[in-house]
Scaffold this motif. Structure first.
Motif, mmCIF file in Angstrom:
data_model
loop_
_atom_site.group_PDB
_atom_site.id
_atom_site.type_symbol
_atom_site.label_atom_id
_atom_site.label_comp_id
_atom_site.label_asym_id
_atom_site.label_seq_id
_atom_site.Cartn_x
_atom_site.Cartn_y
_atom_site.Cartn_z
ATOM 1 N N THR A 1 0.838 -1.200 0.000
ATOM 2 C CA THR A 1 0.000 0.000 0.000
ATOM 3 C C THR A 1 0.876 1.253 0.000
ATOM 4 N N ASN A 2 0.220 2.421 -0.081
ATOM 5 C CA ASN A 2 0.915 3.720 -0.075
ATOM 6 C C ASN A 2 1.965 3.821 -1.181
ATOM 7 N N PHE A 3 1.647 3.316 -2.367
ATOM 8 C CA PHE A 3 2.555 3.413 -3.510
ATOM 9 C C PHE A 3 2.776 4.877 -3.882
ATOM 10 N N THR A 4 4.035 5.279 -3.986
ATOM 11 C CA THR A 4 4.376 6.642 -4.404
ATOM 12 C C THR A 4 5.624 6.597 -5.267
ATOM 13 N N ARG A 5 5.580 7.269 -6.417
ATOM 14 C CA ARG A 5 6.770 7.384 -7.259
ATOM 15 C C ARG A 5 7.408 8.740 -7.005
ATOM 16 N N TYR A 6 8.720 8.747 -6.735
ATOM 17 C CA TYR A 6 9.447 9.986 -6.481
ATOM 18 C C TYR A 6 10.333 10.302 -7.690
ATOM 19 N N THR A 7 10.212 11.516 -8.207
ATOM 20 C CA THR A 7 11.020 11.982 -9.330
ATOM 21 C C THR A 7 11.564 13.367 -8.992
ATOM 22 N N ALA A 8 12.385 13.914 -9.887
ATOM 23 C CA ALA A 8 12.911 15.264 -9.673
ATOM 24 C C ALA A 8 11.805 16.310 -9.711
ATOM 25 N N ARG A 9 10.651 15.945 -10.258
ATOM 26 C CA ARG A 9 9.511 16.861 -10.318
ATOM 27 C C ARG A 9 8.609 16.733 -9.091
ATOM 28 N N GLY A 10 8.913 15.775 -8.227
ATOM 29 C CA GLY A 10 8.109 15.593 -7.035
ATOM 30 C C GLY A 10 7.440 14.231 -7.002
ATOM 31 N N LYS A 11 6.392 14.108 -6.189
ATOM 32 C CA LYS A 11 5.670 12.852 -6.039
ATOM 33 C C LYS A 11 4.702 12.629 -7.187
ATOM 34 N N ALA B 1 13.726 23.483 -9.338
ATOM 35 C CA ALA B 1 13.061 24.679 -8.808
ATOM 36 C C ALA B 1 13.698 25.908 -9.435
ATOM 37 N N THR B 2 12.939 26.992 -9.486
ATOM 38 C CA THR B 2 13.464 28.278 -9.946
ATOM 39 C C THR B 2 13.852 29.089 -8.720
ATOM 40 N N LYS B 3 15.130 29.299 -8.552
ATOM 41 C CA LYS B 3 15.602 30.012 -7.381
ATOM 42 C C LYS B 3 15.296 31.501 -7.484
ATOM 43 N N LYS B 4 15.198 32.132 -6.335
ATOM 44 C CA LYS B 4 14.884 33.557 -6.272
ATOM 45 C C LYS B 4 15.914 34.365 -7.045
ATOM 46 N N GLY B 5 15.411 35.231 -7.932
ATOM 47 C CA GLY B 5 16.286 36.066 -8.738
ATOM 48 C C GLY B 5 16.802 35.395 -9.991
ATOM 49 N N LYS B 6 16.401 34.124 -10.231
ATOM 50 C CA LYS B 6 16.829 33.383 -11.413
ATOM 51 C C LYS B 6 15.680 33.284 -12.415
ATOM 52 N N MET B 7 16.020 33.151 -13.693
ATOM 53 C CA MET B 7 15.007 33.072 -14.730
ATOM 54 C C MET B 7 14.649 31.618 -15.045
ATOM 55 N N PHE B 8 15.631 30.735 -14.972
ATOM 56 C CA PHE B 8 15.405 29.350 -15.386
ATOM 57 C C PHE B 8 15.451 28.398 -14.195
ATOM 58 N N GLU B 9 14.835 27.251 -14.408
ATOM 59 C CA GLU B 9 14.854 26.223 -13.378
ATOM 60 C C GLU B 9 16.266 25.661 -13.199
ATOM 61 N N GLU B 10 16.591 25.307 -11.989
ATOM 62 C CA GLU B 10 17.848 24.638 -11.691
ATOM 63 C C GLU B 10 17.546 23.370 -10.901
ATOM 64 N N TRP C 1 27.814 11.744 -11.577
ATOM 65 C CA TRP C 1 26.382 11.795 -11.278
ATOM 66 C C TRP C 1 25.840 13.226 -11.424
ATOM 67 N N LYS C 2 24.735 13.367 -12.160
ATOM 68 C CA LYS C 2 24.150 14.687 -12.433
ATOM 69 C C LYS C 2 22.674 14.755 -12.080
ATOM 70 N N SER C 3 22.181 13.833 -11.304
ATOM 71 C CA SER C 3 20.773 13.770 -10.879
ATOM 72 C C SER C 3 19.922 13.018 -11.903
ATOM 73 N N GLY C 4 18.679 12.700 -11.507
ATOM 74 C CA GLY C 4 17.739 12.046 -12.414
ATOM 75 C C GLY C 4 17.252 10.712 -11.891
ATOM 76 N N GLY C 5 16.430 10.058 -12.707
ATOM 77 C CA GLY C 5 15.876 8.766 -12.330
ATOM 78 C C GLY C 5 14.703 8.907 -11.378
ATOM 79 N N ASP C 6 14.213 7.791 -10.895
ATOM 80 C CA ASP C 6 13.092 7.791 -9.963
ATOM 81 C C ASP C 6 13.083 6.502 -9.176
ATOM 82 N N PHE C 7 12.246 6.443 -8.153
ATOM 83 C CA PHE C 7 12.056 5.211 -7.399
ATOM 84 C C PHE C 7 10.642 5.168 -6.852
ATOM 85 N N ILE C 8 10.175 3.956 -6.564
ATOM 86 C CA ILE C 8 8.833 3.755 -6.016
ATOM 87 C C ILE C 8 8.953 3.350 -4.552
ATOM 88 N N TYR C 9 8.166 4.021 -3.718
ATOM 89 C CA TYR C 9 8.089 3.675 -2.298
ATOM 90 C C TYR C 9 6.748 3.006 -2.034
#
Length: 645
Positions: free
Chosen positions: A151-161, A509-518, A532-540
């Motif tokens: 139960t409580n299946f959740t996929r986590y990505t760089a964009r959130g849950k 996320a777009t940091k304060k004072g920045k134009m593009f997402e980082e 390693w540069k981030s990415g991928g996902d996992f299921i909880y």
């Protein structure tokens, strides 16, 4: 050809059953027969006459009659040994098997053959013995180990849950997702086996060391016999999940390492033992001890298949420093001195070699490493050279031909495999805002896990850690492009482990004072070395609790009044042991209240209530998912059916 000769010749074709001179080892044949060794059975089935002698046909299936076979090879005219049968008949036996015919050594302890379901919660830690099922019928064991509802299946990505709608699978139908599963790891392993039996390339675990001195959340003070049973139960199912070319690595301290080695011999087979890695786990010795400063851990390594091999490792500068080129060899730096003798005697490898100077060089005791023709080729190619006076020969190995080195069993280079203090630094850098008491007390450095993965896996392989702890194995697997499954029961999974993996995946996320997402991600540990540069996902997901929820409420209760209320709710909505009255009689309630007023009474009340619950119903079984009593949601039912296929 007589039947005896035919049988002996057939058995000799298996190199594991003969000595260095090619003679049959009767003890080895007997030992493999007692174990119903698959290779031996296949060998005997390959000849029709031998098959007819030692196998019975039942409904088109051939059944090995091991007693007939052992009796035959023990008789006086087999191998012309007139003593064998007599020696055996007067020998000691275990379970009707003669000691002379048995090659195994077994560690025996109380409750060895029971199922120790106990997990790692503090309530269980208070038990002198935590055998929840000391005497179980087979159907009760099956019920306990049935796959559980998730139960409580959740996929986590760089964009959130994200909600989990389905599971990615490969062409063979095997799930190809990174999975984090919360729950008792023994029951979790039996849940996972339905989908991952024979699929895991590498298992790494760092179990409780049974020292009694650790302060972290596991129950790390098991009675010795309890701990051995605890480990044996888990290793037996872990072996089923391991792939045929897989290996298991167990990080362990001195207190239990030697006992665990014998248990692993029993579970995996002594022939599958690979090595005991000695890892220097600390960068500073303890100067206050009266005897020895213990500066290492052991890592026991076993394979599923005795023929398992490691990956070759890229040699370090220190390992290649002996390659020189003093004679300006056009092939570059080289090393003279690798062995040229055979490790085992072979008659065809025993011959004289004549040097260009005309001297005769006699062979080593076991002969040369190669046949006469192969030796000639190597001399002509320049790999084998002669001394100036022609009295000896040696082998030249070139650095450019070195494809890698086998790993050593001594890991003392802290720059390569890291150390425990480094692991704590990594944790501090990940959670700089956390209080020190919230840290996981026994993390392993990422370098250590990376080194193990380098030796035993490649990209895309599936790895498993069912003592997940702070999540180092999963974090390193994610960064190194390995698929992973990790299991953890303790609640710190939500405050340490999952947040750690979220930082590995990264967040946009777009940091304060920045134009593009980082993207913000974990740049510590091995991140730089593997790019390693981030990415991928996992299921909880979690195993769906039933009586386990009551166990947690009992432990969290702050007074006797709350415990009495829990007892009343248990009587109405839980599975109690078969001998417990499902009601709460008034007199029993009064006795319960009186118990609480005794010395240590509150803890006794907790222990009493925990003992009332049927431990076979801690979690909801998948086979009972449609029972309205458990209130499994429609969404969870659909996902469970997809998970279990």
């Amino acid at each position: 050809m007589s039947f005896n000769v035919k049988l002996i010749d057939l058995l000799k074709t298996d190199h594991n059953l003969v000595d260095d001179e090619g003679e049959l080892l009767l003890a080895a044949v007997q030992d493999r027969a007692w174990k119903i060794d698959h290779d031996l059975v296949k060998l005997l089935l390959s000849d029709e006459e031998i098959k007819a002698k030692f196998f019975d046909e039942i409904e088109k299936h051939w059944i090995f009659n091991v007693n007939t076979f052992l009796d035959y090879i023990s008789q006086k005219n087999f191998l012309d040994n007139s003593y064998t049968r007599f020696k055996n008949r007067i020998g000691l036996t275990i379970d009707g098997k003669y000691l002379r015919e048995r090659g195994d050594v077994s560690l025996v302890w109380p409750y060895k053959d029971t199922i120790l379901e106990g997990g790692q919660t503090k309530e269980e830690e208070k038990r002198k013995e935590i055998f929840f099922n000391e005497v179980l019928a087979q159907d009760e064991i099956s019920r306990l180990l049935d796959p559980k509802v998730l139960t409580n299946f959740t996929r986590y990505t760089a964009r959130g849950k994200e909600k989990v709608k389905d599971f990615k699978r490969d062409e063979n139908g095997v799930i190809r997702e990174n999975l984090i599963l919360k729950g008792n790891n023994l029951l979790a392993l039996h849940t996972l086996k339905t989908q991952f039996r024979g699929q895991v390339k590498l298992i790494y675990i760092d179990p409780p060391y049974n020292t009694g001195g650790d302060t972290f959340g596991y129950n790390d003070n098991f009675n010795h016999s309890s701990w051995l049973t605890f480990m044996k139960n888990r290793l037996e199912i872990a072996r089923e999940i391991l792939s045929s070319d897989g290996s298991i690595w167990i990080n362990i301290g001195d207190d239990e390492s030697h006992y665990l080695k014998v248990v692993c011999d029993d579970v995996f087979g002594r022939e599958s033992y690979v090595t005991n890695v000695v890892w220097r786990s600390t960068d500073n010795s303890n100067n206050d001890v009266k005897q020895f400063s213990v500066d290492h851990n052991s890592i026991l390594v076993y394979s599923k298949n005795p023929d398992w091999t490691t990956n070759r490792l890229v040699p370090t500068d220190a390992q290649t420093s002996h390659f020189k080129n003093p004679d300006n060899d056009p092939r570059g730096p080289h090393f003279d001195g690798n062995p040229i003798s055979s490790p085992h005697y072979r008659a065809n490898l025993v011959y004289d070699v004549k040097s260009p100077q005309g001297k005769i060089i006699k062979p080593p005791k076991n002969g040369w490493r190669w046949s006469k023709a192969k030796m000639k080729e190597k001399i002509e190619s320049g790999e084998i050279r002669f001394s100036k006076d022609g009295s000896r020969l040696f082998r030249r190995t070139y650095l450019r031909e070195l494809k890698g080195l086998p790993p050593s069993s001594l890991w003392a280079d802290l720059d390569v495999t890291g150390h425990n203090r480094q692991a704590k630094y990594e944790q501090k850098n990940l959670f700089p805002e956390a209080e020190k008491e919230d840290w996981f007390q026994t993390p392993k450095p990422e370098k250590l896990i990376k080194y193990i993965f380098d030796i035993a896996t490649k990209e895309g392989d599936l790895v498993l850690d069912f003592f997940m702890g702070s999540g180092t194995t999963a974090a390193v697997a994610h960064k190194m492009q390995r698929q992973y499954i990790a299991v953890e029961q303790m609640d710190y999974i939500e405050v340490i482990t999952i947040p750690r993996l979220l930082r590995v995946v990264g967040s946009t996320a777009t940091k304060k004072g920045k134009m593009f997402e980082e993207i913000d991600f974990d740049q510590g540990g091995i991140s730089e070395s593997v790019g390693w540069k981030s990415g991928g996902d996992f299921i909880y997901c979690e195993m769906m609790k039933y009586n386990e929820a009551f166990m947690e409420r009992i432990q969290a209760a702050e007074n006797s009044k709350v415990l009495l209320k829990i007892w009343q709710e248990m009587a109405e909505g839980s599975f109690l042991n078969w001998y417990v009255n499902p009601e709460v009689p008034e007199e029993a309630a009064k006795d319960f209240e009186a118990l609480g007023k005794e010395d240590g009474g509150f803890e006794k009340q907790k222990h009493l209530l925990a003992s009332l619950l049927d431990k076979n119903q801690l979690y909801v079984n998948y086979s009972e998912m449609d029972d309205a009593l458990f209130k499994v949601s429609k969404e969870d039912k659909e996902l469970n059916r997809k998970f279990y296929g």
